[in-house]
Write an enzyme that holds these catalytic residues in place. Sequence first.
Site, short mmCIF file in Angstrom:
data_model
loop_
_atom_site.label_atom_id
_atom_site.label_comp_id
_atom_site.label_asym_id
_atom_site.label_seq_id
_atom_site.Cartn_x
_atom_site.Cartn_y
_atom_site.Cartn_z
N HIS A 177 0.85 -1.18 0.00
CA HIS A 177 0.00 0.00 0.00
C HIS A 177 0.89 1.24 0.00
O HIS A 177 2.07 1.19 0.33
CB HIS A 177 -0.89 0.01 1.24
CG HIS A 177 -1.83 -1.15 1.31
ND1 HIS A 177 -2.98 -1.23 0.56
CD2 HIS A 177 -1.78 -2.30 2.03
CE1 HIS A 177 -3.61 -2.37 0.82
NE2 HIS A 177 -2.90 -3.04 1.71
N CYS A 218 -0.59 2.36 -4.38
CA CYS A 218 -1.43 3.50 -4.69
C CYS A 218 -0.60 4.78 -4.65
O CYS A 218 0.31 4.92 -3.82
CB CYS A 218 -2.58 3.61 -3.69
SG CYS A 218 -3.77 2.26 -3.77
#
Length: 460
Positions: A177, A218
């Site tokens: 992430h 991301c």
Amino acid sequence: MVLLILCRFYTFHNGLLSPFICHFQHINDVPNEKSWQLKDHPTVHTDFALKMAAANGKHWVMLVAGSKTWDNYRHQADVCHAYQIVHQNGIPDEQIVVMMYDDIANNTANPYRGNIINKPNGPNVYPGVPKDYTGKDVTPENFLAALKGDRRAVKKSNPKVITSGGNDTIFIYLADHGSLGFFSFPNSALYAHELIATIKEMARNNKFSKMVIYMESCESGSMFTELPENIHVYAVSAATANESSYACYFDSVRKTFLADEFSALWMHYTETSDLDKKTFRDQFSYLQEKMQMSHSCRFGDMTTGDNPISAFLRKAIQKSARAPNLQLTDLTRAHEVPFKILKHQIETETDAGRRQNLIRKHEDLQQTKAKIERRVEAIRQRFRGSGFEDVSGGAVGYSSTVNSRTLKTVAEHFRTTCFDWHKDEFHMALSHMHVFAHLCARGVQADSIIKVITEVSNLP
């Protein structure tokens, strides 16, 4: 036909955060360029002496999965698969450093103990993967120290590090992430200014001839906007600075996602191409053509991207002349993954008691999402009427700048005071970090933001 799009993002410049304009153009008539491409920046060309030196050097590889827990299965699967590729291509284990939490292969949720796959019905990619850094040793501090070969700075006994020199190449791949300006590790984060500072230090100390970095997360496009163009380092991100990356291949037996869109594509290309003939530029064109959801970007020295992939990953066994196309399925925004997993578990659970427990978990997750949104909105509201009305986020750029270390201070206070995004149930908090970046970019002092975060931390 040439179609040009300008997108405004954030950029770090000399430790400052400021708007960054990403140029994409669709080119129909230019050889070797396909689909949406990040427009080349001026570069310092690699000279003949550097090429000759690199030919006699070693190939080093560093592979990092920054997550843990079963729901994040795909990140460690990505890294294990990447290891199998470089290992089969002939790079010896002593030149490969692997960091992963290693809680997936023998997880109680794994119906096939000791087995990790990275695509439907794929081979087991876990056997042979080195356990160089696992569990609590998977940290950004150890990553940076191992990357630059600083054994004394590694918080681990007898650490394996990259002992590269000026003739060597380094390939780095990271998957986890992330958010604006940082990449997550299991219990902490690597910030963009820390990564770039280490790369610059390595360049000054003649630690490589060329370096290539691939990052799956991301908003990973925010990590490389300050990567210099003249130190022979080339980076590719899974997404722009303002968009999510995407998981793919939901496995109904394992009840989790097996891979990520960007990673599945670059590895498929590497496994099915002649690496002596195909360059990183060619691979980038393939990514831009095949990626359906997020938009990959490239940064740094474009001439390094013109090298054949074999210059970093060596050459594998002979590839099939007609490799099958890769069909990606179940593409899902990273922050929606926990909801999709729970939804599938609820739909397929036949035991009434267990199903009710899953429904409660899903409701709890929805309540957590709403709670995060309420607190972020409360922070936003505190700054309305003070000249900072528009802090809603999005791709809007600002003329003011902010020290990236200030952004780190604010983000970490939000994490430790409100929602620790290193815990599965709070990962979605990462999608709100742009609010703090916008406040900082508008000139709000860190102390003022921290005070408001503390004030709203006890709201329901």
